[in-house]
Scaffold this motif. Structure first.
Motif, short mmCIF file in Angstrom:
data_model
loop_
_atom_site.label_atom_id
_atom_site.label_comp_id
_atom_site.label_asym_id
_atom_site.label_seq_id
_atom_site.Cartn_x
_atom_site.Cartn_y
_atom_site.Cartn_z
N ASN A 521 0.58 -1.16 0.37
CA ASN A 521 -0.22 0.50 -0.15
C ASN A 521 0.71 0.97 -0.06
N ASP A 522 2.36 0.91 0.40
CA ASP A 522 2.83 1.87 0.79
C ASP A 522 3.75 2.86 -0.81
N ALA A 523 3.84 1.58 -0.93
CA ALA A 523 4.53 1.45 -2.11
C ALA A 523 3.48 1.86 -3.58
N ASP A 524 2.49 2.18 -3.59
CA ASP A 524 1.41 2.26 -4.46
C ASP A 524 0.95 3.65 -4.33
N LEU A 525 1.23 3.98 -2.62
CA LEU A 525 0.36 5.15 -2.81
C LEU A 525 1.41 6.25 -3.37
N ILE A 526 3.20 6.19 -2.55
CA ILE A 526 4.37 7.21 -2.85
C ILE A 526 4.53 7.13 -4.40
N GLY A 527 4.07 5.71 -5.16
CA GLY A 527 4.28 5.56 -6.51
C GLY A 527 5.55 5.17 -7.34
N TYR A 528 6.91 5.04 -6.52
CA TYR A 528 7.31 4.43 -7.37
C TYR A 528 7.09 3.72 -8.79
N PRO A 529 7.82 4.01 -9.35
CA PRO A 529 6.80 3.63 -11.01
C PRO A 529 7.21 2.29 -11.14
N LEU A 530 8.58 1.81 -9.98
CA LEU A 530 8.45 0.19 -10.72
C LEU A 530 8.43 -0.19 -9.28
N GLN A 531 8.09 -1.72 -8.81
CA GLN A 531 8.33 -2.50 -7.66
C GLN A 531 9.29 -3.96 -7.84
N ILE A 532 9.52 -4.07 -6.87
CA ILE A 532 9.78 -5.49 -7.47
C ILE A 532 9.60 -5.93 -5.74
N VAL A 533 8.56 -6.88 -6.29
CA VAL A 533 8.78 -8.07 -5.30
C VAL A 533 9.41 -9.05 -4.97
#
Length: 584
Positions: A521-533
């Motif tokens: 949720n934080d990653a989506d909110l902050i808006g990093y263009p790329l998430q690597i899980v």
RNA sequence: CGGGGAGUAGCGCAGUCUGGUAGCGCAUCUGCUUUGGGAGCAGAAUGUCGCAGGUUCAAAUCCUGUCUCCCCGACCA
């Protein structure tokens, strides 16, 4: 960077003073905090995004031949008195006094300072052209600051000023800046449009705004579907209508009773006609004198055009009481046909050109509770002054090619002006030309709202979960999300983050001891263009990628990933939208 | 400046009408459990109820004044 070490206070709920999407996400995402009305502190993420804007701006300004300077935020009153703006600017200018009671202002724009700088040191045409810019904190004491960074009182702006020996040179400088601005906003990954604009009270004769397209934008713009024409509706000129013939069997205008019907809507209901068959009267106070602008009942008056048509300095909607006292005419029942005994000099009447094209019309009778019907403008209203007075709307004919105009909403993030000699003349800024003659500088000024760009980018790029930054504006380009505290996971995540960093990708490692949901949720909110899980398949050295902008997900081996991501980010930094295809 | 709304814990809010020990959710701190989409249990800390006067035995609550913030409008390189 490790998220566990970052000052990154995200909020689950938006503060109640934030209504605009971009304002909410900037506060919730830990980018900014409000200090006072229209005044904000920037947190680490906010600073990073702002610095990215500045970097692109600097690179393109330098490339275009401009040179960076840094002018004072506090400006002595004498310079503003010299340009005449100390009197003109009004309460938006924050004025202050020092201990000696000397007067200063906090610069809302810096024409005076830069003209003073240049006139002292530039004496010869050989030193021209010159273009100086700065990135400064400005202050404008706005009547109503709103929407976070969108319309703050304190804000960061890049402002550039060009000085040329000739008008042709100034036009060349202007075009150079226009081209640089196109590059800047393209690189920032924004969907934008340069549009012709009104020059406002900064003066000058040629002006374009750079508008970021967003439904929530404050500005209305029109663009031709057939050619390149695009303009702010304030500016867009409209083609005059041809006179419509008077229908053969039309009676002379005659009054009908319309008790209580003061609005277009009410009259239409009573007389069973449509707003486009009516003539609307809008009452103004133009330089203290009464004036009335007539437009078709379904149109909006464009006050900038009215101001020009009347040739007045100040134009305000008239208070009904004042207007009655000044003219004796009944507001609500005002029309273009004045009583025979009315002294015409008591009120100025102007009509939108479109009215000429109406075959028949209904208008106020200048008698309480009455309207006139069967009015034929070509027969009955020839005494009026006709001019282009209304706001352009979708469907109007393009002034250059006649094609259909389309309407958009925009957020103004840049503005280029050709100023001419307005400031240089007032402040006696001169140089010697080839003949040894003293000449006044030809100037242009060019602004970019650095902090506003952040808001505009979010208004244009978000979903319900948060921000979807263009790569060029994101505080970090990628986040590595470690799903849990298992050693296999944390080690692979740390290794990947390090590889990405070495490959030149701005990366955050989310190593916080938080549940997966919180991190997602934080990653989506902050808006990093790329998430690597990094999670379930960490043992096989396989990770999951999520592209924030498109929502695409894909699984890839960790080996070689950093290089591939780095390549994609290079394209992203140039303004390209990140997609899964770029990562495979 | 005109119209509307709001100030109570870091954030979001209830309580105010009808005066009587200042509350809820989230966040924070401690411990245990939990770990792929905002966890559970147990415990803890946190307030000049915007400010200043007034009424009252007693004021978040009633009265007066004042400040601030938000929304719409006017305004705006």
């Amino acid at each position: 960077m490790r998220a566990s070490q970052l000052h990154l206070p995200t909020l689950r709920e938006p503060p109640k003073d934030a209504e605009t999407i971009s304002h909410q996400f900037l506060v919730r995402g830990g980018y900014i905090r409000r200090v006072a009305a229209g005044i904000y502190s920037f947190l680490p993420l906010g600073v990073r995004s702002m610095e990215k804007v500045k970097r692109v701006v600097r690179e393109e300004m330098d490339r275009a031949g401009a040179q960076e300077v840094f002018l004072p935020a506090i400006v002595p009153a004498e310079l503003w008195i010299e340009s005449g703006r100390w009197q003109k600017y009004g309460p938006e200018l924050l004025r202050l006094k020092d201990r000696k009671q000397a007067e200063y202002c906090v610069g809302p724009t810096h024409e005076e300072v830069v003209v003073d700088l240049v006139r002292k040191d530039v004496r010869s045409y050989k030193q021209l052209p010159i273009n100086l810019y700065q990135i400064q904190t400005k202050f404008r004491d706005e009547i109503r600051p709103r929407a976070g960074l969108m319309r703050g009182r304190e804000f960061v702006m890049k402002d550039a000023y060009s000085f040329d020996a000739t008008v042709e040179g100034a036009h060349k400088s202007y075009k150079g800046m226009y081209a640089a601005y196109n590059k800047i906003f393209t690189r920032l990954g924004l969907r934008f449009r340069p549009v012709e604009a009104d020059t406002g009270n900064i003066g000058g004769s040629m002006s374009h705004e750079f508008q970021v397209l967003a439904d929530s934008g404050e500005d209305a713009i029109v663009a031709c579907s057939a050619c390149d024409f695009a303009a702010n509706v304030e500016k867009a000129p409209l083609q005059p209508s041809d006179w419509a013939d008077t229908p053969d069997d039309l009676d002379l205008p005659h009054a009908v009773e319309t008790p209580g019907a003061k609005s277009i809507e009410q009259v239409c209901k009573l007389l069973a006609c449509k707003p486009e068959q009516m003539i609307k009267a809008v009452l103004y106070m133009a330089d203290e004198a009464p004036a009335v602008a007539f437009v078709r009942g379904d149109r909006e008056v464009n006050e900038i055009k009215v101001k020009k048509a009347l040739g007045c300095q100040a134009l305000f909607l008239a208070e009904a009481d004042w207007f009655v006292k000044a003219t004796g005419l009944p507001p609500g029942y005002l029309g273009p046909i004045l009583p025979d005994d009315f002294e015409p000099s008591r009120v100025r009447l102007i009509a939108d050109a479109e009215i000429a094209g109406m075959a028949t019309a209904v208008c106020g009778a200048n008698v309480k509770q009455q309207h006139l019907v069967d009015v034929s403008p070509s027969r009955d209203l020839a005494h009026l002054t006709f001019a282009d007075l209304r706001m352009a709307v979708a469907g109007d004919a393009c002034p250059t090619c006649g094609g259909a105009l389309q309407a958009f909403r925009g957020i103004e993030v840049g503005h280029v002006f050709y100023l001419g000699q307005r400031y240089s003349k007032a402040m006696n800024a001169t140089f010697l030309d080839e003949q040894g003659q003293e000449q006044v500088f030809e100037m242009g000024c060019y602004g970019i709202g650095v902090t506003r760009i952040l808001s505009a980018a979010i208004e244009q790029n978000h979903d319900a979960r948060g921000i979807r930054w263009p790569v060029a504006l994101a505080p970090y380009e990628a986040v590595v999300l470690a799903m849990g505290q298992d050693a296999v996971i944390t080690e692979l995540a740390a290794q990947l983050a390090e590889e990405l960093r070495q490959a030149g990708v701005d990366t955050v490692l989310d190593d916080r001891d938080e549940r997966p949901g919180v991190k997602f949720n934080d990653a989506d909110l902050i808006g990093y263009p790329l998430q690597i899980v990094v999670g379930k398949k960490a043992a096989e050295a396989v990770v999951e990628l999520k592209v924030r902008h498109s929502g695409e997900k894909l699984e890839l081996p960790a080996a070689g990933l950093a290089g591939q991501v780095a390549k994609a980010m290079v394209l992203g930094r140039a303004g390209q939208t990140l997609t899964a295809d770029l990562l495979r």
